[in-house]
Design a protein around this motif. Structure first.
Motif, PDB file in Angstrom:
ATOM      1  N   LEU A 201      10.436   0.276 -13.878  1.00 40.40           N
ATOM      2  CA  LEU A 201      11.450   1.265 -13.512  1.00 40.40           C
ATOM      3  C   LEU A 201      11.570   1.405 -11.999  1.00 40.40           C
ATOM      4  O   LEU A 201      12.235   2.329 -11.510  1.00 40.40           O
ATOM      5  CB  LEU A 201      11.093   2.628 -14.102  1.00 40.40           C
ATOM      6  CG  LEU A 201      11.333   2.890 -15.597  1.00 40.40           C
ATOM      7  CD1 LEU A 201      12.798   2.734 -15.930  1.00 40.40           C
ATOM      8  CD2 LEU A 201      10.459   2.054 -16.474  1.00 40.40           C
ATOM      9  N   ALA A 202      10.958   0.479 -11.247  1.00 39.05           N
ATOM     10  CA  ALA A 202      10.951   0.590  -9.783  1.00 39.05           C
ATOM     11  C   ALA A 202      12.355   0.560  -9.182  1.00 39.05           C
ATOM     12  O   ALA A 202      12.609   1.163  -8.142  1.00 39.05           O
ATOM     13  CB  ALA A 202      10.093  -0.516  -9.176  1.00 39.05           C
ATOM     14  N   ALA A 203      13.284  -0.159  -9.817  1.00 40.24           N
ATOM     15  CA  ALA A 203      14.642  -0.282  -9.275  1.00 40.24           C
ATOM     16  C   ALA A 203      15.584   0.804  -9.782  1.00 40.24           C
ATOM     17  O   ALA A 203      16.752   0.848  -9.375  1.00 40.24           O
ATOM     18  CB  ALA A 203      15.210  -1.655  -9.613  1.00 40.24           C
ATOM     19  N   ASP A 204      15.118   1.677 -10.660  1.00 40.10           N
ATOM     20  CA  ASP A 204      15.974   2.721 -11.228  1.00 40.10           C
ATOM     21  C   ASP A 204      16.107   3.913 -10.285  1.00 40.10           C
ATOM     22  O   ASP A 204      15.262   4.142  -9.401  1.00 40.10           O
ATOM     23  CB  ASP A 204      15.386   3.209 -12.557  1.00 40.10           C
ATOM     24  CG  ASP A 204      15.639   2.245 -13.691  1.00 40.10           C
ATOM     25  OD1 ASP A 204      16.506   2.531 -14.525  1.00 40.10           O
ATOM     26  OD2 ASP A 204      14.964   1.189 -13.740  1.00 40.10           O
ATOM     27  N   ALA A 205      17.150   4.704 -10.507  1.00 39.93           N
ATOM     28  CA  ALA A 205      17.265   6.010  -9.865  1.00 39.93           C
ATOM     29  C   ALA A 205      16.306   6.970 -10.578  1.00 39.93           C
ATOM     30  O   ALA A 205      16.159   6.909 -11.807  1.00 39.93           O
ATOM     31  CB  ALA A 205      18.694   6.526  -9.956  1.00 39.93           C
ATOM     32  N   TRP A 206      15.675   7.853  -9.809  1.00 42.66           N
ATOM     33  CA  TRP A 206      14.675   8.755 -10.370  1.00 42.66           C
ATOM     34  C   TRP A 206      15.082  10.214 -10.173  1.00 42.66           C
ATOM     35  O   TRP A 206      15.740  10.576  -9.200  1.00 42.66           O
ATOM     36  CB  TRP A 206      13.311   8.513  -9.727  1.00 42.66           C
ATOM     37  CG  TRP A 206      12.586   7.338 -10.314  1.00 42.66           C
ATOM     38  CD1 TRP A 206      12.825   6.019 -10.077  1.00 42.66           C
ATOM     39  CD2 TRP A 206      11.519   7.391 -11.256  1.00 42.66           C
ATOM     40  NE1 TRP A 206      11.971   5.232 -10.814  1.00 42.66           N
ATOM     41  CE2 TRP A 206      11.157   6.052 -11.540  1.00 42.66           C
ATOM     42  CE3 TRP A 206      10.831   8.423 -11.885  1.00 42.66           C
ATOM     43  CZ2 TRP A 206      10.140   5.732 -12.427  1.00 42.66           C
ATOM     44  CZ3 TRP A 206       9.818   8.117 -12.770  1.00 42.66           C
ATOM     45  CH2 TRP A 206       9.467   6.779 -13.048  1.00 42.66           C
ATOM     46  N   ILE A 207      14.641  11.029 -11.121  1.00 46.19           N
ATOM     47  CA  ILE A 207      14.780  12.484 -11.029  1.00 46.19           C
ATOM     48  C   ILE A 207      13.362  13.035 -10.942  1.00 46.19           C
ATOM     49  O   ILE A 207      12.562  12.880 -11.872  1.00 46.19           O
ATOM     50  CB  ILE A 207      15.492  13.055 -12.262  1.00 46.19           C
ATOM     51  CG1 ILE A 207      16.837  12.342 -12.465  1.00 46.19           C
ATOM     52  CG2 ILE A 207      15.687  14.565 -12.122  1.00 46.19           C
ATOM     53  CD1 ILE A 207      17.386  12.485 -13.866  1.00 46.19           C
ATOM     54  N   VAL A 208      13.041  13.659  -9.821  1.00 44.53           N
ATOM     55  CA  VAL A 208      11.665  14.077  -9.533  1.00 44.53           C
ATOM     56  C   VAL A 208      11.692  15.491  -8.972  1.00 44.53           C
ATOM     57  O   VAL A 208      12.638  15.878  -8.277  1.00 44.53           O
ATOM     58  CB  VAL A 208      10.997  13.108  -8.532  1.00 44.53           C
ATOM     59  CG1 VAL A 208       9.612  13.592  -8.130  1.00 44.53           C
ATOM     60  CG2 VAL A 208      10.909  11.708  -9.129  1.00 44.53           C
ATOM     61  N   GLY A 209      10.643  16.254  -9.253  1.00 41.44           N
ATOM     62  CA  GLY A 209      10.536  17.609  -8.722  1.00 41.44           C
ATOM     63  C   GLY A 209      10.369  17.614  -7.214  1.00 41.44           C
ATOM     64  O   GLY A 209      10.093  16.596  -6.584  1.00 41.44           O
ATOM     65  N   HIS A 210      10.549  18.771  -6.623  1.00 42.55           N
ATOM     66  CA  HIS A 210      10.399  18.911  -5.178  1.00 42.55           C
ATOM     67  C   HIS A 210       8.986  18.513  -4.751  1.00 42.55           C
ATOM     68  O   HIS A 210       8.016  18.704  -5.500  1.00 42.55           O
ATOM     69  CB  HIS A 210      10.680  20.354  -4.751  1.00 42.55           C
ATOM     70  CG  HIS A 210      12.082  20.795  -5.046  1.00 42.55           C
ATOM     71  ND1 HIS A 210      13.188  20.231  -4.447  1.00 42.55           N
ATOM     72  CD2 HIS A 210      12.571  21.748  -5.899  1.00 42.55           C
ATOM     73  CE1 HIS A 210      14.273  20.815  -4.893  1.00 42.55           C
ATOM     74  NE2 HIS A 210      13.938  21.727  -5.779  1.00 42.55           N
ATOM     75  N   PRO A 211       8.831  17.957  -3.542  1.00 40.67           N
ATOM     76  CA  PRO A 211       7.533  17.428  -3.115  1.00 40.67           C
ATOM     77  C   PRO A 211       6.389  18.444  -3.169  1.00 40.67           C
ATOM     78  O   PRO A 211       5.252  18.083  -3.448  1.00 40.67           O
ATOM     79  CB  PRO A 211       7.793  16.972  -1.678  1.00 40.67           C
ATOM     80  CG  PRO A 211       9.258  16.717  -1.611  1.00 40.67           C
ATOM     81  CD  PRO A 211       9.887  17.709  -2.541  1.00 40.67           C
ATOM     82  N   ARG A 212       6.683  19.723  -2.909  1.00 40.00           N
ATOM     83  CA  ARG A 212       5.615  20.726  -2.867  1.00 40.00           C
ATOM     84  C   ARG A 212       5.270  21.278  -4.240  1.00 40.00           C
ATOM     85  O   ARG A 212       4.312  22.036  -4.381  1.00 40.00           O
ATOM     86  CB  ARG A 212       6.012  21.876  -1.934  1.00 40.00           C
ATOM     87  CG  ARG A 212       6.112  21.471  -0.465  1.00 40.00           C
ATOM     88  CD  ARG A 212       6.444  22.653   0.413  1.00 40.00           C
ATOM     89  NE  ARG A 212       5.403  23.681   0.350  1.00 40.00           N
ATOM     90  CZ  ARG A 212       5.487  24.867   0.936  1.00 40.00           C
ATOM     91  NH1 ARG A 212       6.590  25.194   1.609  1.00 40.00           N
ATOM     92  NH2 ARG A 212       4.510  25.738   0.852  1.00 40.00           N
ATOM     93  N   SER A 213       6.051  20.906  -5.261  1.00 38.77           N
ATOM     94  CA  SER A 213       5.753  21.384  -6.608  1.00 38.77           C
ATOM     95  C   SER A 213       4.711  20.483  -7.253  1.00 38.77           C
ATOM     96  O   SER A 213       4.555  19.320  -6.885  1.00 38.77           O
ATOM     97  CB  SER A 213       7.032  21.398  -7.464  1.00 38.77           C
ATOM     98  OG  SER A 213       7.477  20.075  -7.717  1.00 38.77           O
TER      99      SER A 213
END
Length: 313
Positions: A201-213
């Motif tokens: 999945l390295a080439a996919d777009a990702w949905i990730v939480g905020h860095p501090r969460s």
């Protein structure tokens, strides 16, 4: 600065400010956490230094750092706070803990997946005890726990939280929350049997939480361990929003099993990753000395039971 006096009194509220300065590392961040001005923080620390007769801060470039005397004082402060909590617990136990209130601070997916079962059991077990829930994560969660705004913290182990060895807190591990990969229904891997190497999945777009969460930190760490930096298109902490974005083919995401009910019935696929699955350690913490408070003891017991039911133990 005068020599340390043989007899001195200490304002416990000022000790709280000094402890927060140790945690945050700067006057500005401490002021923000305690809803004070940097000047007020500086004044509180200076007043405490006068009380104990020892320097507590020293200049460090444009900021300040704690002195050795400050660290000695904080070590004693932890013991003092713990003893006060034991006194509070003993008084509560004297009244058998049948009435009262408790405020639980918890991260969002814990509120979704873990707390409902524990709260239902507590409502039956202690009908006259009021339980309030506040959504919060470290470090703010533990600032609130230190200050008494929260009586019990449910959190995930990550860099912003306290270490296991922090004697200010009595903690119990609740569960290991495994994280699965979620992709849109039409994704090339949606029908894959077995486990999926995360690196695919390295080439996919990702949905990730905020860095501090906590979830944002865990997801970034997991991808780094798999050998790539994710292409983060959307920084989102709300799990229902993450589900909607994945369903709309806006990206892929890692989701904890605590929030799986939110994903049931949606047009997406939940996959398991290859190798050791990414996971988070969920724990509950109270201020050291308060663990024998009958209400807090009951809350911790029901949290442990709810966690055991979720994990099948």
């Amino acid at each position: 600065m005068e020599q340390v006096s043989e007899t001195f009194t200490v304002d416990l509220r000022r000790l709280t400010v000094l402890r927060e300065l140790q945690r945050r590392g700067s006057l500005a961040r401490t002021a923000e956490a305690l809803h004070l001005t940097p000047s007020a923080v500086s004044q509180q620390v200076a007043a405490l230094a006068r009380e104990v007769g020892a320097p507590l801060t020293e200049r460090d470039g444009r900021g300040v750092r704690l002195t050795g005397q400050a660290r000695v004082l904080l070590a004693h402060a932890d013991l003092i706070a713990a003893q006060l909590e034991r006194a509070r617990a003993d008084l509560a136990a004297y009244g058998e803990g049948g009435r009262g209130s408790v405020t639980v601070g918890c991260f969002s997916s814990g509120i979704l997946g873990l707390l409902p079962g524990a709260l239902r059991a507590l409502g039956t077990r202690l009908p006259h005890v009021r339980v309030d829930v506040v959504e919060s994560e470290p470090p703010d969660l533990f600032t609130a726990l230190d200050g008494g705004q929260v009586d019990l913290a449910v959190a995930v182990d990550f860099a912003a939280g306290p270490p296991h060895t922090d004697r200010r807190y009595s903690r119990i591990d609740l569960l290991t929350d495994v994280m699965d990969l979620v992709v849109p229904e039409g994704h090339r891997l949606a029908g894959r049997d077995g486990h999926v190497p995360l690196r695919e999945l390295a080439a996919d777009a990702w949905i990730v939480g905020h860095p501090r969460s906590c979830v944002g930190a865990v997801a970034r760490s997991v991808c780094a361990t798999a050998g790539f930096t994710p292409d983060i298109r959307h920084a989102v902490n709300d799990w229902a929003a993450v589900a909607a974005l994945v369903e709309a083919a806006a990206g892929v995401a890692l989701i904890p099993r605590l929030v799986r009910p939110l994903y049931d019935g949606r047009r997406l696929a939940v996959l398991r990753t290859e190798g050791e699955p990414p996971s988070r350690n969920v724990f509950a913490a109270v201020r050291t000395g308060s663990e024998d408070d009958p209400v807090l003891a009951a809350v911790r017991e029901e949290l442990r039971r709810a966690a055991a039911e979720l994990t099948g133990r």
